[in-house]
Motif scaffolding. Structure first.
Motif, PDB file in Angstrom:
ATOM      1  N   GLY A  41       0.784  -1.230   0.000  1.00 36.78           N
ATOM      2  CA  GLY A  41       0.000   0.000   0.000  1.00 36.78           C
ATOM      3  C   GLY A  41       0.813   1.276   0.000  1.00 36.78           C
ATOM      4  O   GLY A  41       0.320   2.325  -0.407  1.00 36.78           O
TER       5      GLY A  41
ATOM      6  N   ASN B 118      -1.811   2.226  -5.007  1.00 36.03           N
ATOM      7  CA  ASN B 118      -3.167   2.251  -4.447  1.00 36.03           C
ATOM      8  C   ASN B 118      -4.065   1.298  -5.238  1.00 36.03           C
ATOM      9  O   ASN B 118      -3.677   0.752  -6.266  1.00 36.03           O
ATOM     10  CB  ASN B 118      -3.726   3.678  -4.398  1.00 36.03           C
ATOM     11  N   GLY B 119      -5.277   1.124  -4.762  1.00 37.72           N
ATOM     12  CA  GLY B 119      -6.204   0.189  -5.387  1.00 37.72           C
ATOM     13  C   GLY B 119      -6.543   0.535  -6.819  1.00 37.72           C
ATOM     14  O   GLY B 119      -6.724  -0.348  -7.657  1.00 37.72           O
ATOM     15  N   TYR B 120      -6.632   1.818  -7.128  1.00 37.49           N
ATOM     16  CA  TYR B 120      -6.954   2.234  -8.494  1.00 37.49           C
ATOM     17  C   TYR B 120      -5.834   1.863  -9.461  1.00 37.49           C
ATOM     18  O   TYR B 120      -6.077   1.404 -10.570  1.00 37.49           O
ATOM     19  CB  TYR B 120      -7.227   3.740  -8.557  1.00 37.49           C
ATOM     20  N   GLU B 121      -4.591   2.087  -9.033  1.00 37.35           N
ATOM     21  CA  GLU B 121      -3.447   1.731  -9.874  1.00 37.35           C
ATOM     22  C   GLU B 121      -3.375   0.217 -10.086  1.00 37.35           C
ATOM     23  O   GLU B 121      -3.081  -0.251 -11.190  1.00 37.35           O
ATOM     24  CB  GLU B 121      -2.149   2.217  -9.240  1.00 37.35           C
ATOM     25  N   CYS B 122      -3.653  -0.513  -9.027  1.00 31.74           N
ATOM     26  CA  CYS B 122      -3.607  -1.967  -9.126  1.00 31.74           C
ATOM     27  C   CYS B 122      -4.682  -2.465 -10.086  1.00 31.74           C
ATOM     28  O   CYS B 122      -4.406  -3.271 -10.976  1.00 31.74           O
ATOM     29  CB  CYS B 122      -3.771  -2.586  -7.746  1.00 31.74           C
TER      30      CYS B 122
ATOM     31  N   PRO C  10      -8.334  -3.070   1.186  1.00 31.29           N
ATOM     32  CA  PRO C  10      -8.184  -2.543  -0.175  1.00 31.29           C
ATOM     33  C   PRO C  10      -6.901  -3.031  -0.854  1.00 31.29           C
ATOM     34  O   PRO C  10      -6.726  -2.845  -2.049  1.00 31.29           O
ATOM     35  CB  PRO C  10      -8.162  -1.024   0.035  1.00 31.29           C
ATOM     36  N   HIS C  11      -6.033  -3.665  -0.079  1.00 33.35           N
ATOM     37  CA  HIS C  11      -4.756  -4.143  -0.617  1.00 33.35           C
ATOM     38  C   HIS C  11      -4.799  -5.605  -1.052  1.00 33.35           C
ATOM     39  O   HIS C  11      -3.835  -6.111  -1.602  1.00 33.35           O
ATOM     40  CB  HIS C  11      -3.649  -3.944   0.414  1.00 33.35           C
TER      41      HIS C  11
ATOM     42  N   TRP D 176       5.481  -4.384  -6.560  1.00 32.75           N
ATOM     43  CA  TRP D 176       4.192  -3.857  -6.104  1.00 32.75           C
ATOM     44  C   TRP D 176       3.586  -4.675  -4.980  1.00 32.75           C
ATOM     45  O   TRP D 176       2.819  -4.172  -4.188  1.00 32.75           O
ATOM     46  CB  TRP D 176       3.194  -3.865  -7.253  1.00 32.75           C
TER      47      TRP D 176
END
Length: 86
Positions: free
Chosen positions: A6, A10-14, A43-44, A77
């Motif tokens: 994290g 972030n979640g959006y990038e992932c 979220p991770h 990541w």
């Protein structure tokens, strides 16, 4: 199972990195299903549920340009990864 670091992503990038992998993988010969799930608890946390018609199809998937690009582009990541086969 994938746990995103994290502090780096972030979640959006992932999701943005995983979505093209999922879409391309679904088009491969031998792919019976390829679904992405994000943890409801963190979220991770992510899971990719893959179904392949054979071990050969899975091995071929792991050599596809979109798979290799995902691995190269997301190096570092993930705090942890775990593969479970059924």
């Amino acid at each position: 199972y994938l746990t995103v670091n994290g502090g780096l992503v972030n979640g959006y990038e992932c999701r943005a990195a995983l979505t093209p992998l999922v879409n391309a993988s679904r088009q491969e010969p031998g792919c019976l299903g390829y679904r992405l799930h994000q943890s409801l608890e963190s979220p991770h946390g992510w899971m990719i549920h893959e179904e392949w018609e054979s071990d050969a199809a899975l091995s071929a998937h792991q050599q596809q340009p979109h798979f290799l690009a995902f691995v190269a582009n997301t190096r570092g990541w993930f705090a942890s990864t775990s593969v479970r086969r059924y």
